[in-house]
Design a protein around this motif. Structure first.
Motif, PDB file in Angstrom:
ATOM      1  N   PRO A 170     -41.557  -7.194 -25.579  1.00 27.49           N
ATOM      2  CA  PRO A 170     -42.576  -7.578 -26.579  1.00 27.49           C
ATOM      3  C   PRO A 170     -42.024  -7.998 -27.930  1.00 27.49           C
ATOM      4  O   PRO A 170     -42.690  -8.716 -28.665  1.00 27.49           O
ATOM      5  CB  PRO A 170     -43.442  -6.320 -26.691  1.00 27.49           C
ATOM      6  N   TRP A 171     -40.803  -7.571 -28.281  1.00 29.42           N
ATOM      7  CA  TRP A 171     -40.235  -7.931 -29.584  1.00 29.42           C
ATOM      8  C   TRP A 171     -39.466  -9.247 -29.526  1.00 29.42           C
ATOM      9  O   TRP A 171     -38.883  -9.671 -30.504  1.00 29.42           O
ATOM     10  CB  TRP A 171     -39.350  -6.792 -30.083  1.00 29.42           C
ATOM     11  N   GLN A 172     -39.424  -9.845 -28.330  1.00 28.51           N
ATOM     12  CA  GLN A 172     -38.833 -11.170 -28.100  1.00 28.51           C
ATOM     13  C   GLN A 172     -37.347 -11.238 -28.456  1.00 28.51           C
ATOM     14  O   GLN A 172     -36.832 -12.291 -28.824  1.00 28.51           O
ATOM     15  CB  GLN A 172     -39.623 -12.249 -28.859  1.00 28.51           C
ATOM     16  N   THR A 173     -36.671 -10.129 -28.350  1.00 28.77           N
ATOM     17  CA  THR A 173     -35.212 -10.085 -28.519  1.00 28.77           C
ATOM     18  C   THR A 173     -34.682  -8.917 -27.715  1.00 28.77           C
ATOM     19  O   THR A 173     -35.408  -7.942 -27.447  1.00 28.77           O
ATOM     20  CB  THR A 173     -34.832  -9.934 -30.002  1.00 28.77           C
ATOM     21  N   ASN A 174     -33.415  -9.016 -27.304  1.00 29.20           N
ATOM     22  CA  ASN A 174     -32.823  -7.921 -26.538  1.00 29.20           C
ATOM     23  C   ASN A 174     -32.132  -6.889 -27.426  1.00 29.20           C
ATOM     24  O   ASN A 174     -31.674  -5.850 -26.940  1.00 29.20           O
ATOM     25  CB  ASN A 174     -31.825  -8.461 -25.507  1.00 29.20           C
ATOM     26  N   CYS A 175     -32.052  -7.154 -28.747  1.00 28.67           N
ATOM     27  CA  CYS A 175     -31.511  -6.171 -29.684  1.00 28.67           C
ATOM     28  C   CYS A 175     -31.802  -6.620 -31.107  1.00 28.67           C
ATOM     29  O   CYS A 175     -32.071  -7.800 -31.346  1.00 28.67           O
ATOM     30  CB  CYS A 175     -30.004  -5.956 -29.476  1.00 28.67           C
TER      31      CYS A 175
ATOM     32  N   THR B  20     -24.393  -6.060 -37.937  1.00 29.13           N
ATOM     33  CA  THR B  20     -24.124  -7.147 -36.993  1.00 29.13           C
ATOM     34  C   THR B  20     -24.559  -6.696 -35.602  1.00 29.13           C
ATOM     35  O   THR B  20     -24.210  -5.602 -35.160  1.00 29.13           O
ATOM     36  CB  THR B  20     -22.633  -7.506 -36.967  1.00 29.13           C
ATOM     37  N   PHE B  21     -25.320  -7.545 -34.908  1.00 33.40           N
ATOM     38  CA  PHE B  21     -25.750  -7.252 -33.539  1.00 33.40           C
ATOM     39  C   PHE B  21     -25.038  -8.184 -32.576  1.00 33.40           C
ATOM     40  O   PHE B  21     -25.108  -9.408 -32.715  1.00 33.40           O
ATOM     41  CB  PHE B  21     -27.267  -7.400 -33.415  1.00 33.40           C
ATOM     42  N   GLU B  22     -24.362  -7.603 -31.611  1.00 31.11           N
ATOM     43  CA  GLU B  22     -23.630  -8.375 -30.609  1.00 31.11           C
ATOM     44  C   GLU B  22     -24.500  -8.616 -29.383  1.00 31.11           C
ATOM     45  O   GLU B  22     -25.248  -7.747 -28.968  1.00 31.11           O
ATOM     46  CB  GLU B  22     -22.369  -7.630 -30.179  1.00 31.11           C
ATOM     47  N   GLY B  23     -24.370  -9.804 -28.799  1.00 28.29           N
ATOM     48  CA  GLY B  23     -25.101 -10.137 -27.576  1.00 28.29           C
ATOM     49  C   GLY B  23     -26.571 -10.394 -27.808  1.00 28.29           C
ATOM     50  O   GLY B  23     -27.358 -10.385 -26.858  1.00 28.29           O
ATOM     51  N   GLN B  24     -26.958 -10.652 -29.049  1.00 33.56           N
ATOM     52  CA  GLN B  24     -28.370 -10.835 -29.378  1.00 33.56           C
ATOM     53  C   GLN B  24     -28.902 -12.143 -28.805  1.00 33.56           C
ATOM     54  O   GLN B  24     -28.331 -13.209 -29.022  1.00 33.56           O
ATOM     55  CB  GLN B  24     -28.566 -10.791 -30.886  1.00 33.56           C
ATOM     56  N   LEU B  25     -30.015 -12.062 -28.079  1.00 32.16           N
ATOM     57  CA  LEU B  25     -30.627 -13.225 -27.450  1.00 32.16           C
ATOM     58  C   LEU B  25     -32.134 -13.208 -27.658  1.00 32.16           C
ATOM     59  O   LEU B  25     -32.745 -12.143 -27.772  1.00 32.16           O
ATOM     60  CB  LEU B  25     -30.338 -13.246 -25.938  1.00 32.16           C
ATOM     61  N   ALA B  26     -32.726 -14.390 -27.685  1.00 26.13           N
ATOM     62  CA  ALA B  26     -34.184 -14.493 -27.702  1.00 26.13           C
ATOM     63  C   ALA B  26     -34.700 -14.245 -26.292  1.00 26.13           C
ATOM     64  O   ALA B  26     -34.105 -14.686 -25.302  1.00 26.13           O
ATOM     65  CB  ALA B  26     -34.609 -15.872 -28.193  1.00 26.13           C
ATOM     66  N   VAL B  27     -35.803 -13.507 -26.185  1.00 26.81           N
ATOM     67  CA  VAL B  27     -36.344 -13.110 -24.888  1.00 26.81           C
ATOM     68  C   VAL B  27     -37.834 -13.440 -24.853  1.00 26.81           C
ATOM     69  O   VAL B  27     -38.525 -13.358 -25.877  1.00 26.81           O
ATOM     70  CB  VAL B  27     -36.135 -11.603 -24.636  1.00 26.81           C
ATOM     71  N   ASP B  28     -38.324 -13.822 -23.676  1.00 30.90           N
ATOM     72  CA  ASP B  28     -39.749 -14.101 -23.523  1.00 30.90           C
ATOM     73  C   ASP B  28     -40.573 -12.851 -23.813  1.00 30.90           C
ATOM     74  O   ASP B  28     -40.194 -11.738 -23.438  1.00 30.90           O
ATOM     75  CB  ASP B  28     -40.026 -14.577 -22.090  1.00 30.90           C
ATOM     76  N   LYS B  29     -41.703 -13.031 -24.476  1.00 28.97           N
ATOM     77  CA  LYS B  29     -42.541 -11.906 -24.877  1.00 28.97           C
ATOM     78  C   LYS B  29     -43.040 -11.112 -23.687  1.00 28.97           C
ATOM     79  O   LYS B  29     -43.300  -9.908 -23.789  1.00 28.97           O
ATOM     80  CB  LYS B  29     -43.725 -12.418 -25.711  1.00 28.97           C
ATOM     81  N   GLN B  30     -43.196 -11.752 -22.528  1.00 25.45           N
ATOM     82  CA  GLN B  30     -43.652 -11.056 -21.334  1.00 25.45           C
ATOM     83  C   GLN B  30     -42.595 -10.100 -20.801  1.00 25.45           C
ATOM     84  O   GLN B  30     -42.916  -9.152 -20.077  1.00 25.45           O
ATOM     85  CB  GLN B  30     -44.052 -12.061 -20.251  1.00 25.45           C
ATOM     86  N   GLU B  31     -41.337 -10.343 -21.135  1.00 24.66           N
ATOM     87  CA  GLU B  31     -40.262  -9.469 -20.696  1.00 24.66           C
ATOM     88  C   GLU B  31     -40.042  -8.328 -21.684  1.00 24.66           C
ATOM     89  O   GLU B  31     -39.941  -7.168 -21.300  1.00 24.66           O
ATOM     90  CB  GLU B  31     -38.968 -10.270 -20.512  1.00 24.66           C
TER      91      GLU B  31
END
Length: 217
Positions: A93-98, A80-91
């Motif tokens: 590269p894997w487009q997620t913060n975890c 289980t990953f807590e606080g998981q968010l989608a992220v822009d690829k420019q920020e």
């Protein structure tokens, strides 16, 4: 002579006015920077509090024990990953913060950033430990000052916290090996939570934490 004095006085007034404008601009810049730093700190603390508040809820979702001897990335459905968010690829590269991510340099790894966490359930056997290798992603090491990884252990039945420790992950070119002894919890159902923080300097720039290997051995 009087005209000369007037011209000199006017020139002096202009110089004073220019200096005053420069000083005012410096004050505005300093105040803006202070406001930005304060806002960033408040946002960081709020995010951390939000993750902490939902921590126990996330732990309750990790009902299937991870299997000893098998890499965590091969049993993603038990994590289980807590606080998981989608992220822009420019920020990022894997487009997620975890999460579990794939990279050419590190392979398939567990990826965490400040204010995110990994949780899993397990039932350790005698002499077993949680072992993992951790590093700051090489591309962002120059801007990172390292991060922290808080290790929490809970009783799966009562949700009582049994232990807590904090590891410091340096920003260096080499991967660091860590081991968390679980032998004390032999045949006991426990939850383990690994929460990423921004380290001792409260700076999350470049704190991309990779667990390049992670398993119970």
């Amino acid at each position: 002579m009087i005209c000369d004095l007037k011209e000199e006085f006017a020139l002096t007034e202009k110089k004073h006015s220019l200096v005053n404008w420069i000083l005012l601009l410096l004050v505005v810049v300093c105040v803006a920077d202070l406001v930005h730093m304060t806002y960033r700190k408040i946002v960081s603390q709020s995010s951390a509090a939000a993750v902490e508040q939902t921590g126990m809820e996330a732990l309750q979702l990790t009902s299937d024990n991870v299997q000893a001897g098998t890499a965590f990335v091969e049993q993603q459905d038990r994590l289980t990953f807590e606080g998981q968010l989608a992220v822009d690829k420019q920020e990022i590269p894997w487009q997620t913060n975890c999460g579990v991510v794939q990279d050419e340099a590190t392979g398939t790894s567990i990826f965490l950033t400040p204010n995110t966490a990994l949780a899993f359930a397990c039932k350790p056997s005698a002499g077993q430990s949680l072992v993992f290798a951790a590093e700051i992603f090489a591309a962002v090491q120059p801007v990172s000052d390292g991060c922290s990884l808080r290790v929490q252990i809970f009783d799966a039945n009562t949700q009582t916290q049994l232990a807590e420790s904090t590891l410091q992950i340096p920003s260096s070119e080499q991967s660091q090996n860590f081991s968390v002894d679980l032998s004390e919890y032999e045949d006991q159902a426990i939850w383990v939570r690994l929460a990423c923080g921004n380290g001792q300097n409260n700076n999350d720039d470049g704190d991309w934490l990779f667990l390049t290997s992670c398993s119970i051995q």
